[in-house]
Design an enzyme around this catalytic site. Structure first.
Site, PDB file in Angstrom:
ATOM      1  N   LYS A   1       0.833  -1.218   0.000  1.00  0.00           N
ATOM      2  CA  LYS A   1       0.000   0.000   0.000  1.00  0.00           C
ATOM      3  C   LYS A   1       0.859   1.255   0.000  1.00  0.00           C
ATOM      4  CE  LYS A   1      -2.072  -0.919   3.919  1.00  0.00           C
ATOM      5  NZ  LYS A   1      -1.483  -2.212   4.320  1.00  0.00           N
TER       6      LYS A   1
ATOM      7  N   ARG B   1      -9.158   1.708   8.646  1.00  0.00           N
ATOM      8  CA  ARG B   1      -8.902   0.326   9.044  1.00  0.00           C
ATOM      9  C   ARG B   1     -10.050  -0.272   9.844  1.00  0.00           C
ATOM     10  NH1 ARG B   1      -2.896   0.935   8.823  1.00  0.00           N
ATOM     11  NH2 ARG B   1      -1.914  -1.051   9.170  1.00  0.00           N
TER      12      ARG B   1
ATOM     13  N   ARG C   1      11.755  -6.929   5.277  1.00  0.00           N
ATOM     14  CA  ARG C   1      11.675  -5.497   4.963  1.00  0.00           C
ATOM     15  C   ARG C   1      12.648  -4.690   5.835  1.00  0.00           C
ATOM     16  NH1 ARG C   1       5.921  -2.432   4.770  1.00  0.00           N
ATOM     17  NH2 ARG C   1       5.772  -2.804   7.005  1.00  0.00           N
TER      18      ARG C   1
ATOM     19  N   ARG D   1      11.281  -2.299  11.120  1.00  0.00           N
ATOM     20  CA  ARG D   1      10.187  -1.792  11.951  1.00  0.00           C
ATOM     21  C   ARG D   1       9.917  -2.813  13.053  1.00  0.00           C
ATOM     22  NH1 ARG D   1       5.163   0.099   8.253  1.00  0.00           N
ATOM     23  NH2 ARG D   1       4.095  -0.928   9.958  1.00  0.00           N
TER      24      ARG D   1
ATOM     25  N   ARG E   1      -0.979  -8.562  13.520  1.00  0.00           N
ATOM     26  CA  ARG E   1      -1.445  -7.558  12.550  1.00  0.00           C
ATOM     27  C   ARG E   1      -2.337  -8.200  11.493  1.00  0.00           C
ATOM     28  NH1 ARG E   1       3.950  -5.174  10.542  1.00  0.00           N
ATOM     29  NH2 ARG E   1       2.714  -3.786   9.257  1.00  0.00           N
TER      30      ARG E   1
HETATM   31  P1  AMP Z   1       1.122   0.770   8.802  1.00  0.00           P
HETATM   32  O1  AMP Z   1       2.332   1.590   8.623  1.00  0.00           O
HETATM   33  O2  AMP Z   1      -0.033   1.245   7.961  1.00  0.00           O
HETATM   34  O3  AMP Z   1       1.369  -0.712   8.643  1.00  0.00           O
HETATM   35  O4  AMP Z   1       0.660   0.976  10.329  1.00  0.00           O
HETATM   36  C1  AMP Z   1       1.488   0.571  11.413  1.00  0.00           C
HETATM   37  C2  AMP Z   1       0.689   0.547  12.697  1.00  0.00           C
HETATM   38  O5  AMP Z   1       0.189   1.864  12.978  1.00  0.00           O
HETATM   39  C3  AMP Z   1      -0.539  -0.338  12.686  1.00  0.00           C
HETATM   40  O6  AMP Z   1      -0.236  -1.686  12.982  1.00  0.00           O
HETATM   41  C4  AMP Z   1      -1.385   0.320  13.790  1.00  0.00           C
HETATM   42  O7  AMP Z   1      -0.887   0.012  15.078  1.00  0.00           O
HETATM   43  C5  AMP Z   1      -1.114   1.804  13.543  1.00  0.00           C
HETATM   44  N1  AMP Z   1      -2.069   2.359  12.542  1.00  0.00           N
HETATM   45  C6  AMP Z   1      -1.766   2.863  11.310  1.00  0.00           C
HETATM   46  N2  AMP Z   1      -2.879   3.302  10.669  1.00  0.00           N
HETATM   47  C7  AMP Z   1      -3.907   3.048  11.511  1.00  0.00           C
HETATM   48  C8  AMP Z   1      -5.318   3.230  11.425  1.00  0.00           C
HETATM   49  N3  AMP Z   1      -5.890   3.749  10.324  1.00  0.00           N
HETATM   50  N4  AMP Z   1      -6.070   2.847  12.484  1.00  0.00           N
HETATM   51  C9  AMP Z   1      -5.516   2.339  13.603  1.00  0.00           C
HETATM   52  N5  AMP Z   1      -4.207   2.116  13.742  1.00  0.00           N
HETATM   53  C10 AMP Z   1      -3.396   2.460  12.716  1.00  0.00           C
END
Ligand code: AMP
Length: 216
Positions: free
Chosen positions: A8, A83, A122, A155, A166
């Site tokens: 994404k 989400r 990654r 990360r 996740r």
């Molecule tokens: P990402 O970088 O999109 O994989 O997000 C990493 C982490 O940030 C996720 O596992 C959540 O803990 C938090 N996070 C990111 N976007 C959201 C969202 N829209 N709603 C809730 N938590 C989020």
């Protein structure tokens, strides 16, 4: 939309750009808040480390603020948001207040075994954010960014235990958002096969956006 590791962020970065649309990545916004050491960053850290979702009201406030950025005046690509069904409802409200609406919902689909392989390898540059993969796209020098020489890091939520959580959160909380967008009168969902080279996925997304009149 798509599970963690679907690509994404990679695709959103390619679609966004000067003179095009802006990218709003809630994950990047949360990581930036952490790097700044802000109160919000500290609150979010516990959830993120555990692979859990940050509360909806926090996320919606972040998006509300991001939509005000001047580079978002021509439109935005959301990455990792919404989400939950609550966030999707909240987004509709934020857009309605601005006389805007969702153009297209793209869902990047990738099998779970592939996701685990992608996330575990990654690595990201601390300095410029460029992404690498130890197996599929390694840096020329181990641990160092080809582009800027910055240190590469993993990360914390890409570690195997957290990846499983996740994925479960994705199945339970985020997949229902796709059904919600598919409802009668909703924007619908455009599925994209994400188990292909990055350039091919990008071309396919752009082709589908053009076909709906949303592409630039
Ligand atoms: P990402 O970088 O999109 O994989 O997000 C990493 C982490 O940030 C996720 O596992 C959540 O803990 C938090 N996070 C990111 N976007 C959201 C969202 N829209 N709603 C809730 N938590 C989020």
């Amino acid at each position: 939309m798509g599970p963690p590791g679907a690509g994404k962020g990679t695709q959103a970065r390619r679609l966004a750009g000067p003179g095009e649309i802006c990218q709003i990545s809630t994950g990047d916004l949360l990581r930036a808040a952490q790097a700044e050491g802000s109160e919000l960053g500290r609150q979010a850290e516990t959830y993120m480390k555990a692979g859990e979702l940050v509360p909806d009201d926090v996320i919606l406030d972040l998006v509300d603020e991001a939509l005000e950025r001047s580079e978002c005046a021509g439109g935005a690509v959301f990455d990792g948001f919404p989400r939950t069904v609550e966030q999707a409802g909240g987004l509709d409200d934020l857009l309605e207040e601005r006389g805007e609406e969702i153009g297209v919902v793209v869902a990047i689909e990738v099998p779970e075994v592939e996701i685990v392989a992608r996330l575990s390898g990654r690595r990201i540059c601390k300095n410029c954010g460029k992404m690498y993969h130890l197996r599929f796209d390694p840096p020329r020098e181990e641990g160092r960014c080809d582009a800027c020489g910055g240190d590469l890091y993993q990360r914390p939520d890409d570690r195997p235990e957290t990846v499983q959580r996740r994925l479960a959160v994705y199945r339970e909380e985020t997949r229902p958002v796709l059904d919600w967008y598919r409802r009668d009168g909703g924007p619908g969902v455009t599925p994209i096969d994400g188990d292909r080279p990055i350039d091919e996925v990008e071309l396919e997304i752009r082709r589908r956006l053009d076909a709906t009149g949303t592409g630039s």
